[in-house]
Write an enzyme that holds these catalytic residues in place. Sequence first.
Site, PDB file in Angstrom:
ATOM      1  N   PHE A   1       0.816  -1.209   0.000  1.00 33.65           N
ATOM      2  CA  PHE A   1       0.000   0.000   0.000  1.00 33.65           C
ATOM      3  C   PHE A   1       0.852   1.262   0.000  1.00 33.65           C
ATOM      4  O   PHE A   1       1.857   1.353   0.715  1.00 33.65           O
ATOM      5  CB  PHE A   1      -0.871   0.049   1.269  1.00 33.65           C
ATOM      6  CG  PHE A   1      -1.973  -0.958   1.314  1.00 33.65           C
ATOM      7  CD1 PHE A   1      -3.274  -0.614   0.971  1.00 33.65           C
ATOM      8  CD2 PHE A   1      -1.721  -2.263   1.719  1.00 33.65           C
ATOM      9  CE1 PHE A   1      -4.300  -1.542   1.031  1.00 33.65           C
ATOM     10  CE2 PHE A   1      -2.739  -3.202   1.782  1.00 33.65           C
ATOM     11  CZ  PHE A   1      -4.032  -2.844   1.435  1.00 33.65           C
ATOM     12  N   ASP A   2       0.419   2.235  -0.775  1.00 36.07           N
ATOM     13  CA  ASP A   2       0.875   3.600  -0.564  1.00 36.07           C
ATOM     14  C   ASP A   2       0.254   4.057   0.761  1.00 36.07           C
ATOM     15  O   ASP A   2      -0.641   3.397   1.303  1.00 36.07           O
ATOM     16  CB  ASP A   2       0.399   4.480  -1.731  1.00 36.07           C
ATOM     17  CG  ASP A   2       0.754   5.932  -1.543  1.00 36.07           C
ATOM     18  OD1 ASP A   2       1.915   6.221  -1.216  1.00 36.07           O
ATOM     19  OD2 ASP A   2      -0.143   6.783  -1.705  1.00 36.07           O
ATOM     20  N   MET A   3       0.709   5.184   1.295  1.00 31.84           N
ATOM     21  CA  MET A   3       0.176   5.647   2.576  1.00 31.84           C
ATOM     22  C   MET A   3      -0.655   6.916   2.450  1.00 31.84           C
ATOM     23  O   MET A   3      -1.872   6.909   2.665  1.00 31.84           O
ATOM     24  CB  MET A   3       1.323   5.863   3.565  1.00 31.84           C
ATOM     25  CG  MET A   3       0.869   6.259   4.967  1.00 31.84           C
ATOM     26  SD  MET A   3       2.236   6.503   6.123  1.00 31.84           S
ATOM     27  CE  MET A   3       2.983   7.999   5.424  1.00 31.84           C
TER      28      MET A   3
ATOM     29  N   ASP B   1      -3.164   5.826  -4.924  1.00 32.17           N
ATOM     30  CA  ASP B   1      -4.122   6.869  -5.271  1.00 32.17           C
ATOM     31  C   ASP B   1      -3.606   7.752  -6.403  1.00 32.17           C
ATOM     32  O   ASP B   1      -4.363   8.165  -7.262  1.00 32.17           O
ATOM     33  CB  ASP B   1      -4.444   7.744  -4.057  1.00 32.17           C
ATOM     34  CG  ASP B   1      -3.242   8.514  -3.563  1.00 32.17           C
ATOM     35  OD1 ASP B   1      -3.221   9.755  -3.692  1.00 32.17           O
ATOM     36  OD2 ASP B   1      -2.309   7.893  -3.037  1.00 32.17           O
TER      37      ASP B   1
END
Length: 220
Positions: A8-10, A166
């Site tokens: 995951f990106d944060m 995102d």
Amino acid sequence: MNYQAAIFDMDGLLLDTERVCMQIFKEACEVQNLPFLEQVYLSIIGRNAAGIEVIFRKAYGNDLDRLHKEWRARYDAIVKYQAIPVKDGVVELLEWLKSQGIPIAVATSTAKEVAMKKLELAGLSRYIDSLTTGCEVMNGKPDPEIYLLAANRLNVDPLKCLAFEDSNNGVRSAVAANMVTYQIPDLVEPCEEVRTFGHAIVTSLHEALSELKRGKTSEA
């Protein structure tokens, strides 16, 4: 499911950080009597510190030094001491991945110390098996290096990894690493180039979880 890891990106993906950060930057511009260049700001989302420096230096020149000092002081005062809200669907997806025995990593352009603090304050650190940050790679997003390093630390083939992003820069990074990628747009909609990648673009992590439960992927 054949996936062996989820990465995951944060910011803007797990945490609703991007709006907070942009507002702080806008305030810093006002205090320093500098213009808020919105399109320039949006172009840096997903990049690491080195990439941001290049773009902002071109836009703000020597004024960047005092602007960055103002921005950093205001930003640290919030993110190092206050929990950033968790994005919708995050906990449900992380809980489900854990129930499936799938290890979870974060690959974020944010510096390690700050990333660890953000995840801890938000109550998400207990889900994360590995953290890879922008200061640990030579080439930040959109280069695939950070995603490849995150997969390597989990000892998982990138082809067997799910990636969640995102930003357009983040998606470029994950797709270039040959991961099955879900994009959940935040401040910036997918550009035309990114839309041609054929990855999954969904409105929320709830939708991503529903697709995963149904066994759907962007390859379907």
